[in-house]
Design a protein around this motif. Sequence first.
Motif, PDB file in Angstrom:
ATOM      1  N   ILE A 105      -6.284  45.157  58.896  1.00 39.39           N
ATOM      2  CA  ILE A 105      -4.893  45.134  58.445  1.00 39.39           C
ATOM      3  C   ILE A 105      -4.448  43.687  58.531  1.00 39.39           C
ATOM      4  O   ILE A 105      -4.679  43.003  59.521  1.00 39.39           O
ATOM      5  CB  ILE A 105      -3.996  46.092  59.255  1.00 39.39           C
ATOM      6  CG1 ILE A 105      -2.640  46.216  58.577  1.00 39.39           C
ATOM      7  CG2 ILE A 105      -3.903  45.709  60.711  1.00 39.39           C
ATOM      8  CD1 ILE A 105      -1.959  47.528  58.818  1.00 39.39           C
ATOM      9  N   ASP A 106      -3.881  43.196  57.436  1.00 41.81           N
ATOM     10  CA  ASP A 106      -3.456  41.804  57.410  1.00 41.81           C
ATOM     11  C   ASP A 106      -2.225  41.675  56.534  1.00 41.81           C
ATOM     12  O   ASP A 106      -1.771  42.644  55.942  1.00 41.81           O
ATOM     13  CB  ASP A 106      -4.583  40.882  56.928  1.00 41.81           C
ATOM     14  CG  ASP A 106      -5.036  41.191  55.508  1.00 41.81           C
ATOM     15  OD1 ASP A 106      -4.421  42.048  54.833  1.00 41.81           O
ATOM     16  OD2 ASP A 106      -6.008  40.571  55.056  1.00 41.81           O
ATOM     17  N   GLY A 107      -1.688  40.485  56.478  1.00 37.22           N
ATOM     18  CA  GLY A 107      -0.513  40.257  55.657  1.00 37.22           C
ATOM     19  C   GLY A 107       0.180  38.976  56.048  1.00 37.22           C
ATOM     20  O   GLY A 107      -0.423  38.069  56.631  1.00 37.22           O
ATOM     21  N   SER A 108       1.480  38.936  55.735  1.00 35.26           N
ATOM     22  CA  SER A 108       2.265  37.737  56.023  1.00 35.26           C
ATOM     23  C   SER A 108       3.700  38.132  56.326  1.00 35.26           C
ATOM     24  O   SER A 108       4.133  39.248  56.025  1.00 35.26           O
ATOM     25  CB  SER A 108       2.226  36.779  54.832  1.00 35.26           C
ATOM     26  OG  SER A 108       2.858  37.372  53.714  1.00 35.26           O
ATOM     27  N   VAL A 155       8.223  40.881  55.312  1.00 37.27           N
ATOM     28  CA  VAL A 155       6.922  41.311  55.832  1.00 37.27           C
ATOM     29  C   VAL A 155       6.120  41.950  54.703  1.00 37.27           C
ATOM     30  O   VAL A 155       6.618  42.822  53.989  1.00 37.27           O
ATOM     31  CB  VAL A 155       7.102  42.315  56.995  1.00 37.27           C
ATOM     32  CG1 VAL A 155       5.753  42.796  57.498  1.00 37.27           C
ATOM     33  CG2 VAL A 155       7.910  41.688  58.118  1.00 37.27           C
ATOM     34  N   LYS A 156       4.884  41.504  54.562  1.00 30.10           N
ATOM     35  CA  LYS A 156       3.955  42.075  53.586  1.00 30.10           C
ATOM     36  C   LYS A 156       2.702  42.488  54.346  1.00 30.10           C
ATOM     37  O   LYS A 156       2.162  41.715  55.120  1.00 30.10           O
ATOM     38  CB  LYS A 156       3.620  41.058  52.506  1.00 30.10           C
ATOM     39  CG  LYS A 156       4.816  40.700  51.645  1.00 30.10           C
ATOM     40  CD  LYS A 156       4.440  39.646  50.611  1.00 30.10           C
ATOM     41  CE  LYS A 156       5.582  39.328  49.690  1.00 30.10           C
ATOM     42  NZ  LYS A 156       6.733  38.746  50.302  1.00 30.10           N
ATOM     43  N   VAL A 157       2.249  43.731  54.119  1.00 31.63           N
ATOM     44  CA  VAL A 157       1.110  44.271  54.857  1.00 31.63           C
ATOM     45  C   VAL A 157       0.066  44.798  53.873  1.00 31.63           C
ATOM     46  O   VAL A 157       0.412  45.478  52.902  1.00 31.63           O
ATOM     47  CB  VAL A 157       1.554  45.412  55.808  1.00 31.63           C
ATOM     48  CG1 VAL A 157       0.360  46.043  56.508  1.00 31.63           C
ATOM     49  CG2 VAL A 157       2.564  44.904  56.823  1.00 31.63           C
ATOM     50  N   ASN A 158      -1.191  44.488  54.137  1.00 30.04           N
ATOM     51  CA  ASN A 158      -2.329  45.034  53.395  1.00 30.04           C
ATOM     52  C   ASN A 158      -3.202  45.782  54.390  1.00 30.04           C
ATOM     53  O   ASN A 158      -3.503  45.261  55.462  1.00 30.04           O
ATOM     54  CB  ASN A 158      -3.165  43.916  52.766  1.00 30.04           C
ATOM     55  CG  ASN A 158      -2.354  43.028  51.880  1.00 30.04           C
ATOM     56  OD1 ASN A 158      -1.778  43.472  50.904  1.00 30.04           O
ATOM     57  ND2 ASN A 158      -2.281  41.759  52.229  1.00 30.04           N
ATOM     58  N   PHE A 159      -3.593  46.988  54.018  1.00 29.17           N
ATOM     59  CA  PHE A 159      -4.457  47.770  54.890  1.00 29.17           C
ATOM     60  C   PHE A 159      -5.708  48.137  54.109  1.00 29.17           C
ATOM     61  O   PHE A 159      -5.627  48.761  53.058  1.00 29.17           O
ATOM     62  CB  PHE A 159      -3.725  49.015  55.380  1.00 29.17           C
ATOM     63  CG  PHE A 159      -4.483  49.827  56.390  1.00 29.17           C
ATOM     64  CD1 PHE A 159      -5.317  49.237  57.319  1.00 29.17           C
ATOM     65  CD2 PHE A 159      -4.355  51.200  56.421  1.00 29.17           C
ATOM     66  CE1 PHE A 159      -6.010  49.981  58.256  1.00 29.17           C
ATOM     67  CE2 PHE A 159      -5.031  51.956  57.352  1.00 29.17           C
ATOM     68  CZ  PHE A 159      -5.870  51.342  58.269  1.00 29.17           C
ATOM     69  N   ASN A 160      -6.842  47.729  54.629  1.00 29.03           N
ATOM     70  CA  ASN A 160      -8.120  47.980  53.984  1.00 29.03           C
ATOM     71  C   ASN A 160      -8.113  47.453  52.541  1.00 29.03           C
ATOM     72  O   ASN A 160      -8.641  48.085  51.637  1.00 29.03           O
ATOM     73  CB  ASN A 160      -8.462  49.468  54.027  1.00 29.03           C
ATOM     74  CG  ASN A 160      -9.936  49.727  53.878  1.00 29.03           C
ATOM     75  OD1 ASN A 160     -10.763  48.858  54.155  1.00 29.03           O
ATOM     76  ND2 ASN A 160     -10.274  50.923  53.441  1.00 29.03           N
ATOM     77  N   GLY A 161      -7.449  46.293  52.356  1.00 27.45           N
ATOM     78  CA  GLY A 161      -7.427  45.646  51.046  1.00 27.45           C
ATOM     79  C   GLY A 161      -6.359  46.127  50.092  1.00 27.45           C
ATOM     80  O   GLY A 161      -6.292  45.662  48.956  1.00 27.45           O
ATOM     81  N   HIS A 162      -5.504  47.045  50.519  1.00 24.95           N
ATOM     82  CA  HIS A 162      -4.459  47.585  49.638  1.00 24.95           C
ATOM     83  C   HIS A 162      -3.081  47.330  50.243  1.00 24.95           C
ATOM     84  O   HIS A 162      -2.859  47.599  51.424  1.00 24.95           O
ATOM     85  CB  HIS A 162      -4.668  49.086  49.421  1.00 24.95           C
ATOM     86  CG  HIS A 162      -5.993  49.390  48.810  1.00 24.95           C
ATOM     87  ND1 HIS A 162      -6.255  49.218  47.475  1.00 24.95           N
ATOM     88  CD2 HIS A 162      -7.151  49.818  49.373  1.00 24.95           C
ATOM     89  CE1 HIS A 162      -7.515  49.537  47.230  1.00 24.95           C
ATOM     90  NE2 HIS A 162      -8.082  49.905  48.367  1.00 24.95           N
ATOM     91  N   ALA A 163      -2.173  46.845  49.412  1.00 21.72           N
ATOM     92  CA  ALA A 163      -0.829  46.470  49.870  1.00 21.72           C
ATOM     93  C   ALA A 163       0.022  47.704  50.139  1.00 21.72           C
ATOM     94  O   ALA A 163      -0.015  48.674  49.375  1.00 21.72           O
ATOM     95  CB  ALA A 163      -0.151  45.591  48.832  1.00 21.72           C
ATOM     96  N   PHE A 164       0.776  47.652  51.248  1.00 19.86           N
ATOM     97  CA  PHE A 164       1.830  48.634  51.472  1.00 19.86           C
ATOM     98  C   PHE A 164       2.883  48.379  50.398  1.00 19.86           C
ATOM     99  O   PHE A 164       3.230  47.237  50.133  1.00 19.86           O
ATOM    100  CB  PHE A 164       2.471  48.451  52.845  1.00 19.86           C
ATOM    101  CG  PHE A 164       1.685  49.020  54.001  1.00 19.86           C
ATOM    102  CD1 PHE A 164       0.416  49.548  53.856  1.00 19.86           C
ATOM    103  CD2 PHE A 164       2.239  49.012  55.263  1.00 19.86           C
ATOM    104  CE1 PHE A 164      -0.286  50.065  54.943  1.00 19.86           C
ATOM    105  CE2 PHE A 164       1.554  49.531  56.357  1.00 19.86           C
ATOM    106  CZ  PHE A 164       0.286  50.055  56.198  1.00 19.86           C
ATOM    107  N   THR A 165       3.404  49.431  49.819  1.00 17.06           N
ATOM    108  CA  THR A 165       4.409  49.279  48.771  1.00 17.06           C
ATOM    109  C   THR A 165       5.798  49.575  49.317  1.00 17.06           C
ATOM    110  O   THR A 165       5.954  50.256  50.326  1.00 17.06           O
ATOM    111  CB  THR A 165       4.111  50.221  47.591  1.00 17.06           C
ATOM    112  OG1 THR A 165       4.061  51.564  48.085  1.00 17.06           O
ATOM    113  CG2 THR A 165       2.796  49.863  46.929  1.00 17.06           C
ATOM    114  N   GLY A 166       6.794  49.052  48.623  1.00 19.10           N
ATOM    115  CA  GLY A 166       8.174  49.284  49.015  1.00 19.10           C
ATOM    116  C   GLY A 166       8.625  48.349  50.114  1.00 19.10           C
ATOM    117  O   GLY A 166       7.862  47.543  50.643  1.00 19.10           O
TER     118      GLY A 166
END
Length: 180
Positions: free
Chosen positions: A36-39, A55-66
């Motif tokens: 899990i990564d992001g900025s 906050v922007k989050v990617n989990f397993n290469g896919h961005a959380f939306t909204g």
Amino acid sequence: MKKLFCAALITASFASAAQAEVYNFSYTFGGNGLVIDGSMNGDLHGDLLDNISDVKVNFNGHAFTGTLYQAAWNEQTSNWDNSLGAVVSTDAAKNNFLFVDTKDPTRFSNNYFYFTNNNSIGSEVFAVSYSRGDIGWDNPANPHGNWTLTAAPVPEPAEGAMLLAGLGLMGVLARRRRQA
């Protein structure tokens, strides 16, 4: 000429105003290797990040939306509390945050990521993206130090504004010489 010079100075002064810095984060789950990564934007004071936003989050290469909302674990109520600010640190042992895509942090939603260290839960990291079926959980948090929070390399806006102002001034001077 004076108006152009004044406009360039004003632009440069506004561009140099203090802005929150961008920080990148990453955590690798010990059990399954998911990442899990992001900025996020914020101001680092010592090892704590204040004024967290965007906050922007990617989990397993896919961005959380909204929109992602933030909360912290409240020891008194033993629940997530969005009136408490998220505590994000370069030191994983100080983290106490939840980033979730609903205003009510007590409800699980489609995208959910927390990292906490407290007496109730202990040191725990959990992330889920229900729409993708990705789930990561470490209890205790991965002891191998796989949490990172580092400043993202971002060019200074003031440098760009000063470069544009200087180029504009050079253009005006060159034009003036041609007319003379």
